[in-house]
Design an enzyme around this catalytic site. Structure first.
Site, PDB file in Angstrom:
ATOM      1  N   ASP A 261     -24.473 -18.571  21.492  1.00 18.13           N
ATOM      2  CA  ASP A 261     -23.409 -19.250  21.801  1.00 18.13           C
ATOM      3  C   ASP A 261     -23.190 -20.742  21.328  1.00 18.13           C
ATOM      4  O   ASP A 261     -24.405 -21.308  21.065  1.00 18.13           O
ATOM      5  CB  ASP A 261     -22.650 -19.088  23.048  1.00 18.13           C
ATOM      6  CG  ASP A 261     -20.951 -19.166  22.826  1.00 18.13           C
ATOM      7  OD1 ASP A 261     -20.654 -19.611  21.938  1.00 18.13           O
ATOM      8  OD2 ASP A 261     -20.557 -18.886  24.024  1.00 18.13           O
TER       9      ASP A 261
HETATM   10  C1  NOJ Z   1     -17.785 -20.568  22.192  1.00 14.49           C
HETATM   11  C2  NOJ Z   1     -17.375 -19.269  22.834  1.00 14.49           C
HETATM   12  O1  NOJ Z   1     -18.165 -19.284  24.255  1.00 14.49           O
HETATM   13  C3  NOJ Z   1     -17.615 -18.152  22.004  1.00 14.49           C
HETATM   14  O2  NOJ Z   1     -17.008 -17.331  22.939  1.00 14.49           O
HETATM   15  C4  NOJ Z   1     -16.997 -18.278  20.749  1.00 14.49           C
HETATM   16  O3  NOJ Z   1     -17.425 -17.128  19.958  1.00 14.49           O
HETATM   17  C5  NOJ Z   1     -17.728 -19.587  20.214  1.00 14.49           C
HETATM   18  N1  NOJ Z   1     -17.617 -20.604  20.797  1.00 14.49           N
HETATM   19  C6  NOJ Z   1     -17.564 -19.766  18.654  1.00 14.49           C
HETATM   20  O4  NOJ Z   1     -16.332 -20.339  18.399  1.00 14.49           O
END
Ligand code: NOJ
Length: 740
Positions: A261
């Site tokens: 993430d």
């Molecule tokens: C952080 C988030 O936790 C995740 O769900 C998301 O897909 C990513 N950022 C990318 O934007």
């Protein structure tokens, strides 16, 4: 067809490493780009950018084509970029938020929404979506409830499978997206409901409650897995070899790509498991993480680590091959633009069929929580309506993760009512503020600027209040459109107080006191505590953040054009202090019901019931169903089945759709089992006045559970069976599972 091993053999080390790095739009285009995470200077050279393998959250056919063109011009081996994006519940046609989708109890409906979301996003140049989110959630304080389908593993598993199938359905014809299931794993259980916080889950619960939706995604062919920000057993998942290798690769045979993430690799440093970026890189890579999203750790760290023999070239090649394989599967080596064009995108997005699906889906996801004094539905042609509240004429009803939604395209409740109600019968005013202060919400990303939102001045507030009271007195019915600000739910939106803001509660009470009939319509992204308003209104309609056609769907429901069928997939707490409250809890040694102990010494609160205000599975319709005559085959033998039947009768003059729910309780087992567990459900159509016998079959598959080592256990003994229209109002029977 590109021979991937031959291609790999030609790649330099820098070119290989580039495939494992993901950057967002600002590295490729000069204009400001969407960012949905913390901003940081990365310390990445232009050379790294030229080798990068994938791009985060850039969309639009023109933009993606231009970036791809520039990239290929400079790419020695002409390896196309992958565009990955957060297409969570719609690209341009925004569907209801996932928590609302969870309330449809209709996986096939969700599948259709994902097919459409993928078509639109693919037409705009996206290749991968960071969805579905498979996190089970029991804690309404956590803002990301809105992205989950709820508190039940059985339902979530079906939804996740359907979502993966939907997103990937048209992969081969360039109209699908590769799915990336997230956030692996346990992210939905942060201590205290605080986002990004520590997770403490037993292995038994991980195996039984948290892993199954991820496994279902992988079994459905999901191409990618995103690791979560949290720790499991004190080890951040992004650097957890037990989860990423032993479980994902060895046990579940996952062949696809793992991705961190946003910034999670570098976050191994503040987690306190890595001293610096290079150590973070080594830990994550050696744990089995393929792509580093938005940090410089892989870009700058992999090469020296390889030289020092701290990571293996074989492992690097394997990770790179996985990325190349996805590019090949998506057809990017043949057509790096994947058939996109601005014209194609325009033709696809907001297609009337997509909007129709959005309206139907919202109609199925709205949950009616209360309806007394025959308040709903009402004939819009002959009713004098006062529509009051901060959501009366507010298009901001997409919720936080509709990052590509354009709220200028969204119909407000006022506009939708105007389509159905004669002009003289509708009066509309804002009445009160949504929030008294907006500053604490901060900033989320380019599409989510809230700078124009301001609270009313004292004079305006009093004028609005008076006008609303006047409208309310003169109307036959008052529709109060209230709720959360869309930035109050979603990522980084944890809250400790789940009530409506105090000024909204006071306003609702004042209006309800003068109105003939009051309907509270709620726009929000999580279960709220409604204890302080439930008694003063006649009806409550939980609209969630219902998406682009949500207002029309609401009008369909309140006017009787649609009979609501939504059922909660997450409990609504009675009080803040009850949270987490969920239906499938363990009985404990001192259960509040059926215990021999004196009342003081039971597992309960002194100041609040144990039960939520509105239970899992609950929802009202315009028809009325009763269940009777539960019959259960008394015995199940190995290889056999038990039939459970019940008679469902619609005693009303309205036809409707009913969701019949079957729960089990394993009375005595080697591991304490939940007092109730959803094991089956069916949705039936019942004509006015009709009765129908509904049957379920239970097999051994429904009885097993996991122990803390991940072994599945199947144990003989007594099982209680419950059938009902929600998890709190159930008919009960039993059967024995025995050797013969
Ligand atoms: C952080 C988030 O936790 C995740 O769900 C998301 O897909 C990513 N950022 C990318 O934007």
């Amino acid at each position: 067809m590109t021979h991937l091993h031959a291609l790999l053999a030609q790649m330099t080390l820098d070119e290989k490493i580039g495939q494992l790095v993901q950057l967002s739009g600002e590295f490729f285009l000069d204009e400001p780009q969407l960012t949905v995470g913390p901003k940081a200077r990365l310390g990445i050279t232009q050379e790294v950018v030229s080798h990068v393998g994938s791009v985060l959250n850039v969309s639009g056919a023109a933009k993606t084509r231009e970036i791809q063109r520039q990239h290929l011009e400079n790419s020695r081996l002409k390896i196309p970029l992958l565009f990955m994006a957060d297409v969570i519940y719609g690209y341009r046609t925004i569907f209801p938020i996932p928590l609302a989708l969870g309330c449809t109890w209709e996986p096939s409906q969700i599948r259709q929404c994902c097919v459409v979301a993928a078509k639109e996003a693919a037409s705009a140049g996206s290749h991968v979506t960071f969805a579905p989110m498979a996190d089970l959630v029991r804690d309404a304080r956590w803002g990301r409830c809105m992205e989950s389908t709820g508190e039940d593993v059985f339902l979530n598993t079906q939804y996740v499978r359907a979502s993966v199938e939907g997103f990937q359905q048209n992969l081969a014809t360039q109209q699908g997206l590769a799915a990336c299931v997230k956030h692996f794993v346990g992210y939905g259980a942060p201590v205290g409901g605080r986002d990004y916080n520590t997770v403490e889950l037993s292995h038994q619960s991980l195996f039984d409650d948290y892993f199954p939706p991820f496994l279902a995604a992988i079994e459905a062919g999901c191409e990618m897995v995103m690791t979560s920000f949290n720790t499991v057993d004190g080890i951040p998942v992004t650097a957890n070899p037990w989860l990423l290798k032993t479980l994902l690769r060895d046990r579940w045979h996952f062949q696809g790509i793992t991705i961190a993430d946003y910034a999670a690799v570098k976050e191994l440093i503040p987690h306190g498991v890595a001293a610096d970026e290079q150590e973070a890189c080594a830990l994550a890579f050696n744990a089995g993480l393929d792509i580093d999203m938005k940090t410089p750790c892989y870009a700058n760290g992999l090469k020296p680590l390889l030289a020092a023999g701290k990571i293996s070239e074989r492992a690097l090649d394997a990770a790179v091959l996985r990325v190349l394989r996805l590019k090949q599967k998506l057809g990017l080596f043949e057509d790096p633009y994947r058939g996109t064009s601005p014209e194609g995108e325009q033709r696809c997005c907001y297609h009337p069929d997509h909007l129709r699906l959005a309206r139907e889906t919202a109609g199925k996801s709205i949950v009616v929580l209360k309806n007394e004094r025959q308040t709903l539905p009402f004939p819009p042609e002959t009713t004098r309506i006062a529509l009051i509240g901060p959501y009366a004429d507010n298009p901001d009803i997409f919720g936080l993760w509709a990052v590509y939604g354009e709220k200028s395209r969204c119909t407000t409740l006022k506009a939708a009512l105007q389509e159905a109600v004669p002009a003289g019968n509708l009066r509309v005013t804002q009445g009160c503020d949504l929030l008294l202060d907006y500053d604490f919400l901060g900033e989320f990303g380019a599409t989510h600027q809230i700078d124009q939102t301001r609270a009313l001045s004292d004079t305006e507030r009093e004028q609005e209040r008076q006008r609303a009271l006047d409208f309310a007195r003169e109307a036959d019915i008052v529709l109060l459109a209230m709720g959360e600000h869309m930035m109050q739910s979603g990522e980084a939106a944890s809250r400790t107080d789940l009530h409506l803001p105090r000024h909204q509660v006071a306003f609702i009470q004042q209006i309800a006191a003068v109105a003939k009939k009051t309907v509270l319509i709620l726009f929000n992204g999580r279960p709220l505590v409604l204890t302080d308003v439930v008694d003063c209104v006649d009806a409550i309609v939980e609209a969630w953040f219902p998406g682009i056609e949500g207002s029309r769907a609401l009008v369909d429901i309140i006017s009787g054009a649609r009979n609501p069928s939504g059922r909660l997939s997450m409990s609504f707490p009675y009080a803040n202090g009850q949270v987490p409250v969920y239906y499938n809890a363990l009985n404990t040694g001192r259960p509040a019901q059926r215990s021999d102990h004196s009342p003081r010494f039971l597992s309960k609160y002194l100041d609040c019931p144990n039960a939520p205000l509105f239970p899992f599975g609950f929802g009202l319709s315009w028809h009325h169903t009763t269940l009777s005559t539960l019959r259960v085959t008394p015995k199940l033998v190995p290889g056999g089945r038990v039939t459970v039947s019940v008679t469902a009768s619609n005693s009303s003059h309205t036809a409707g759709c009913e969701t019949i729910q079957l729960y089990l309780n394993d009375c005595v087992a080697s591991i304490a089992r939940p007092a109730l567990q959803l094991k089956a459900f069916t949705r039936i159509s019942l004509a006015a006045g009709a009765s129908q016998v509904v049957s379920f079959e239970i097999t051994e598959n429904d009885l097993g559970f996991y122990d803390a080592e991940g072994e599945r256990r199947l144990e003989y003994g007594r099982f209680r069976v419950f059938v009902g229209l929600n998890s709190a109002d159930l008919l009960e029977g039993e059967f024995y599972y025995a050797e013969s």
